[in-house]
Design a protein around this motif. Structure first.
Motif, PDB file in Angstrom:
ATOM      1  N   LEU A  31       0.819  -1.216   0.000  1.00  0.00           N
ATOM      2  CA  LEU A  31       0.000   0.000   0.000  1.00  0.00           C
ATOM      3  C   LEU A  31       0.849   1.261   0.000  1.00  0.00           C
ATOM      4  CD1 LEU A  31      -2.835  -1.087   2.447  1.00  0.00           C
ATOM      5  CD2 LEU A  31      -3.081  -0.580   0.008  1.00  0.00           C
ATOM      6  N   THR A  32       2.064   1.177   0.542  1.00  0.00           N
ATOM      7  CA  THR A  32       2.923   2.367   0.551  1.00  0.00           C
ATOM      8  C   THR A  32       3.293   2.794  -0.866  1.00  0.00           C
ATOM      9  OG1 THR A  32       4.964   1.082   0.792  1.00  0.00           O
ATOM     10  CG2 THR A  32       3.892   1.838   2.827  1.00  0.00           C
ATOM     11  N   GLU A  33       3.271   1.859  -1.817  1.00  0.00           N
ATOM     12  CA  GLU A  33       3.542   2.220  -3.214  1.00  0.00           C
ATOM     13  C   GLU A  33       2.490   3.178  -3.762  1.00  0.00           C
ATOM     14  OE1 GLU A  33       4.464  -1.050  -5.812  1.00  0.00           O
ATOM     15  OE2 GLU A  33       5.417  -2.137  -4.155  1.00  0.00           O
ATOM     16  N   TYR A  34       1.307   3.158  -3.177  1.00  0.00           N
ATOM     17  CA  TYR A  34       0.221   4.070  -3.569  1.00  0.00           C
ATOM     18  C   TYR A  34       0.095   5.243  -2.599  1.00  0.00           C
ATOM     19  CZ  TYR A  34      -1.136   0.263  -6.647  1.00  0.00           C
ATOM     20  OH  TYR A  34      -1.145  -0.715  -7.610  1.00  0.00           O
ATOM     21  N   GLU A  35       1.093   5.372  -1.727  1.00  0.00           N
ATOM     22  CA  GLU A  35       1.101   6.420  -0.709  1.00  0.00           C
ATOM     23  C   GLU A  35      -0.126   6.346   0.192  1.00  0.00           C
ATOM     24  OE1 GLU A  35       1.865  10.198  -2.573  1.00  0.00           O
ATOM     25  OE2 GLU A  35       3.739   9.488  -3.446  1.00  0.00           O
ATOM     26  N   ILE A  36      -0.528   5.117   0.493  1.00  0.00           N
ATOM     27  CA  ILE A  36      -1.637   4.878   1.409  1.00  0.00           C
ATOM     28  C   ILE A  36      -1.037   4.389   2.721  1.00  0.00           C
ATOM     29  CG2 ILE A  36      -3.675   3.473   1.886  1.00  0.00           C
ATOM     30  CD1 ILE A  36      -4.091   3.307  -1.168  1.00  0.00           C
ATOM     31  N   SER A  37      -1.316   5.112   3.787  1.00  0.00           N
ATOM     32  CA  SER A  37      -0.767   4.713   5.082  1.00  0.00           C
ATOM     33  C   SER A  37      -1.700   3.704   5.753  1.00  0.00           C
ATOM     34  CB  SER A  37      -0.540   5.933   5.972  1.00  0.00           C
ATOM     35  OG  SER A  37      -1.755   6.562   6.268  1.00  0.00           O
ATOM     36  N   SER A  38      -1.082   2.819   6.503  1.00  0.00           N
ATOM     37  CA  SER A  38      -1.841   1.800   7.222  1.00  0.00           C
ATOM     38  C   SER A  38      -1.002   1.313   8.386  1.00  0.00           C
ATOM     39  CB  SER A  38      -2.194   0.630   6.295  1.00  0.00           C
ATOM     40  OG  SER A  38      -1.021   0.047   5.769  1.00  0.00           O
ATOM     41  N   GLU A  39      -1.653   0.608   9.291  1.00  0.00           N
ATOM     42  CA  GLU A  39      -0.977   0.128  10.487  1.00  0.00           C
ATOM     43  C   GLU A  39      -1.509  -1.247  10.852  1.00  0.00           C
ATOM     44  OE1 GLU A  39      -0.716   1.410  15.159  1.00  0.00           O
ATOM     45  OE2 GLU A  39      -0.931   2.983  13.668  1.00  0.00           O
ATOM     46  N   VAL A  40      -0.588  -2.175  11.088  1.00  0.00           N
ATOM     47  CA  VAL A  40      -0.980  -3.515  11.527  1.00  0.00           C
ATOM     48  C   VAL A  40      -1.333  -3.438  13.015  1.00  0.00           C
ATOM     49  CG1 VAL A  40      -0.225  -5.897  11.880  1.00  0.00           C
ATOM     50  CG2 VAL A  40       0.483  -4.660   9.819  1.00  0.00           C
ATOM     51  N   HIS A  41      -2.493  -3.956  13.361  1.00  0.00           N
ATOM     52  CA  HIS A  41      -2.932  -4.041  14.762  1.00  0.00           C
ATOM     53  C   HIS A  41      -2.866  -5.502  15.182  1.00  0.00           C
ATOM     54  CE1 HIS A  41      -4.583   0.050  15.574  1.00  0.00           C
ATOM     55  NE2 HIS A  41      -4.440   0.104  14.255  1.00  0.00           N
ATOM     56  N   GLU A  42      -1.803  -5.840  15.887  1.00  0.00           N
ATOM     57  CA  GLU A  42      -1.580  -7.224  16.281  1.00  0.00           C
ATOM     58  C   GLU A  42      -2.668  -7.739  17.206  1.00  0.00           C
ATOM     59  OE1 GLU A  42       2.367  -8.005  17.707  1.00  0.00           O
ATOM     60  OE2 GLU A  42       3.277  -6.830  16.096  1.00  0.00           O
ATOM     61  N   ASP A  43      -3.220  -6.862  18.046  1.00  0.00           N
ATOM     62  CA  ASP A  43      -4.221  -7.292  19.024  1.00  0.00           C
ATOM     63  C   ASP A  43      -5.498  -7.827  18.387  1.00  0.00           C
ATOM     64  OD1 ASP A  43      -4.597  -4.646  18.164  1.00  0.00           O
ATOM     65  OD2 ASP A  43      -5.691  -4.085  19.984  1.00  0.00           O
ATOM     66  N   VAL A  44      -5.814  -7.367  17.186  1.00  0.00           N
ATOM     67  CA  VAL A  44      -7.016  -7.844  16.490  1.00  0.00           C
ATOM     68  C   VAL A  44      -6.682  -8.516  15.164  1.00  0.00           C
ATOM     69  CG1 VAL A  44      -8.634  -6.233  17.568  1.00  0.00           C
ATOM     70  CG2 VAL A  44      -7.442  -5.567  15.469  1.00  0.00           C
ATOM     71  N   ALA A  45      -5.384  -8.679  14.876  1.00  0.00           N
ATOM     72  CA  ALA A  45      -4.913  -9.294  13.628  1.00  0.00           C
ATOM     73  C   ALA A  45      -5.583  -8.650  12.418  1.00  0.00           C
ATOM     74  CB  ALA A  45      -5.114 -10.802  13.639  1.00  0.00           C
ATOM     75  N   ALA A  46      -5.401  -7.321  12.308  1.00  0.00           N
ATOM     76  CA  ALA A  46      -6.030  -6.572  11.227  1.00  0.00           C
ATOM     77  C   ALA A  46      -5.113  -5.453  10.771  1.00  0.00           C
ATOM     78  CB  ALA A  46      -7.362  -5.992  11.691  1.00  0.00           C
ATOM     79  N   LEU A  47      -5.387  -4.954   9.588  1.00  0.00           N
ATOM     80  CA  LEU A  47      -4.683  -3.809   9.037  1.00  0.00           C
ATOM     81  C   LEU A  47      -5.665  -2.650   8.973  1.00  0.00           C
ATOM     82  CD1 LEU A  47      -1.994  -2.885   7.667  1.00  0.00           C
ATOM     83  CD2 LEU A  47      -3.070  -3.478   5.484  1.00  0.00           C
ATOM     84  N   ALA A  48      -5.329  -1.552   9.644  1.00  0.00           N
ATOM     85  CA  ALA A  48      -6.154  -0.346   9.612  1.00  0.00           C
ATOM     86  C   ALA A  48      -5.610   0.543   8.499  1.00  0.00           C
ATOM     87  CB  ALA A  48      -6.110   0.375  10.949  1.00  0.00           C
ATOM     88  N   VAL A  49      -6.377   0.689   7.430  1.00  0.00           N
ATOM     89  CA  VAL A  49      -5.962   1.460   6.264  1.00  0.00           C
ATOM     90  C   VAL A  49      -6.603   2.847   6.352  1.00  0.00           C
ATOM     91  CG1 VAL A  49      -5.938   1.537   3.747  1.00  0.00           C
ATOM     92  CG2 VAL A  49      -5.843  -0.680   4.918  1.00  0.00           C
ATOM     93  N   SER A  50      -5.758   3.867   6.265  1.00  0.00           N
ATOM     94  CA  SER A  50      -6.252   5.247   6.363  1.00  0.00           C
ATOM     95  C   SER A  50      -7.109   5.609   5.160  1.00  0.00           C
ATOM     96  CB  SER A  50      -5.083   6.226   6.450  1.00  0.00           C
ATOM     97  OG  SER A  50      -4.323   5.976   7.600  1.00  0.00           O
ATOM     98  N   THR A  51      -8.114   6.431   5.414  1.00  0.00           N
ATOM     99  CA  THR A  51      -8.952   6.990   4.358  1.00  0.00           C
ATOM    100  C   THR A  51      -8.768   8.508   4.375  1.00  0.00           C
ATOM    101  OG1 THR A  51     -10.906   7.281   5.756  1.00  0.00           O
ATOM    102  CG2 THR A  51     -10.650   5.135   4.664  1.00  0.00           C
TER     103      THR A  51
END
Length: 89
Positions: A15-35
């Motif tokens: 996603l960084t190739e598209y300049e989209i920031s995101s963060e892995v949340h280990e506690d819920v095993a998910a990726l939070a992708v910014s809008t």
């Protein structure tokens, strides 16, 4: 690190190739992708079978073996969310 978290971390990198920031949340095993809306995230999970990334309450899926394709679809989804009020193009 679990396979799920490794897949989500790889997707985060793509996603960084598209300049989209995101963060892995280990506690819920998910990726939070910014809008474009501050504080609103698109949450991406790995399906129970481990074969698909899923988002939008599981209504959208893409195979985990195509991380670049998943990143493109998420980019389109986020752009559609911004332009059409939540609908994917």
């Amino acid at each position: 690190m679990s396979v799920e978290l490794e897949l989500l971390a790889e997707l985060r990198g793509a996603l960084t190739e598209y300049e989209i920031s995101s963060e892995v949340h280990e506690d819920v095993a998910a990726l939070a992708v910014s809008t474009d809306t501050p504080g609103v995230y698109l949450w991406v999970f790995v399906s129970f079978s481990g074969r698909f990334f899923s988002w939008n309450r599981g209504n959208h899926q893409h195979p985990v073996n195509d991380i670049p394709g998943t990143a493109r679809r998420l980019k389109t989804h986020i752009e559609g969310f911004h332009l059409l009020g939540g609908a994917e193009q």
